[in-house]
Scaffold this motif. Structure first.
Motif, short mmCIF file in Angstrom:
data_model
loop_
_atom_site.label_atom_id
_atom_site.label_comp_id
_atom_site.label_asym_id
_atom_site.label_seq_id
_atom_site.Cartn_x
_atom_site.Cartn_y
_atom_site.Cartn_z
N THR A 125 0.86 -1.19 0.00
CA THR A 125 0.00 0.00 0.00
C THR A 125 0.90 1.24 0.00
N PRO A 126 1.60 1.48 -1.10
CA PRO A 126 2.63 2.54 -1.12
C PRO A 126 2.08 3.96 -0.93
N THR A 127 0.85 4.21 -1.38
CA THR A 127 0.29 5.55 -1.20
C THR A 127 0.05 5.82 0.28
N ALA A 128 -0.49 4.84 0.97
CA ALA A 128 -0.71 4.98 2.41
C ALA A 128 0.62 5.07 3.15
N GLN A 129 1.59 4.33 2.70
CA GLN A 129 2.92 4.35 3.32
C GLN A 129 3.54 5.74 3.22
N LYS A 130 3.48 6.34 2.05
CA LYS A 130 4.03 7.69 1.85
C LYS A 130 3.26 8.71 2.68
N TRP A 131 1.93 8.58 2.70
CA TRP A 131 1.10 9.48 3.50
C TRP A 131 1.48 9.41 4.97
N LEU A 132 1.67 8.18 5.49
CA LEU A 132 2.03 8.01 6.90
C LEU A 132 3.38 8.67 7.19
N GLN A 133 4.34 8.49 6.31
CA GLN A 133 5.66 9.11 6.49
C GLN A 133 5.53 10.63 6.54
N ASN A 134 4.69 11.18 5.66
CA ASN A 134 4.48 12.63 5.64
C ASN A 134 3.84 13.12 6.93
N CYS A 135 2.85 12.38 7.42
CA CYS A 135 2.18 12.77 8.67
C CYS A 135 3.14 12.71 9.85
N LEU A 136 3.86 11.62 9.97
CA LEU A 136 4.77 11.45 11.11
C LEU A 136 5.98 12.38 11.03
#
Length: 202
Positions: free
Chosen positions: A179-190
């Motif tokens: 789920t690369p889109t969710a993975q990138k989103w999580l990195q951006n949030c954190l």
């Protein structure tokens, strides 16, 4: 003065993040020994004897997601708390979704791979948690393919709440490559400054 009770390493961490995002001044009361949460004084703040709990000049709120939604609505700017009822509904939806669909299997993985004593861990439980997470993570990934954040172009309390539940993912080395889109989103949030400031808190 706003007071937040609970360690940054507990669910209070997500409420500390919310307060940091708003920029409002608050007092953090991090260390509450388990025995003290059952003291009459603290039970007046949270009758369940748990953390976190928020005391906003006499207004008491407990349960981390409730605290975060309250903080965002009262102190967050438009970008953190949407201006429409529809936006509010979306924030409630994603916040509750993260608790019902993601938190329990993530905690199963965390407990049985890191937290419990070695002789009490059950790898089957951890693997079951990983399998259970596939469906909700796909839901999240597909939704985020439509917009940068959960409600559109701006980071909101919905993103904070879901990301705060997923903070356990890096600790358990959960593979999010499917789920690369969710993975990138999580990195951006954190990676947000308010989230990074939690690293220096107890």
């Amino acid at each position: 003065m706003i007071k937040l009770y609970g360690s940054a390493m507990s669910r209070a961490g997500r409420s500390l993040w919310a307060l940091e995002e708003t920029g409002v001044k608050f007092e953090h009361v991090p260390k509450i020994p388990q025995s003290e949460t059952r003291n009459p004084e603290y039970l007046k703040i949270n009758p369940n004897g748990h953390v976190p709990a928020l005391d906003d000049n006499g207004t008491i709120i407990w349960e981390s997601m409730a605290i975060n939604l309250y903080v965002a609505e009262k102190y967050g700017k438009t970008t953190l708390w949407p201006s429409t009822v529809e936006g509010h509904g979306a924030c409630y939806q994603w916040s509750f979704w993260s608790m019902t669909e993601i938190e329990t299997p993530l905690l199963d993985i965390f407990r049985h791979r890191l937290m419990l004593p070695a002789d009490q861990r059950d790898e089957k439980v951890a693997l079951a948690g990983i399998e259970t997470l596939k469906a909700p993570m796909t839901v999240l990934d597909q939704h985020l393919q439509k917009s940068e954040y959960l409600l559109g172009k701006e980071f909101t309390i919905a993103d904070l709440n879901v990301a705060s539940v997923l903070t356990l993912a890096p600790y358990v080395q959960l593979d999010l490559s499917a789920t690369p889109t969710a993975q990138k989103w999580l990195q951006n949030c954190l990676g947000r400054p308010a989230s990074q400031r939690l690293a220096g808190m107890k």
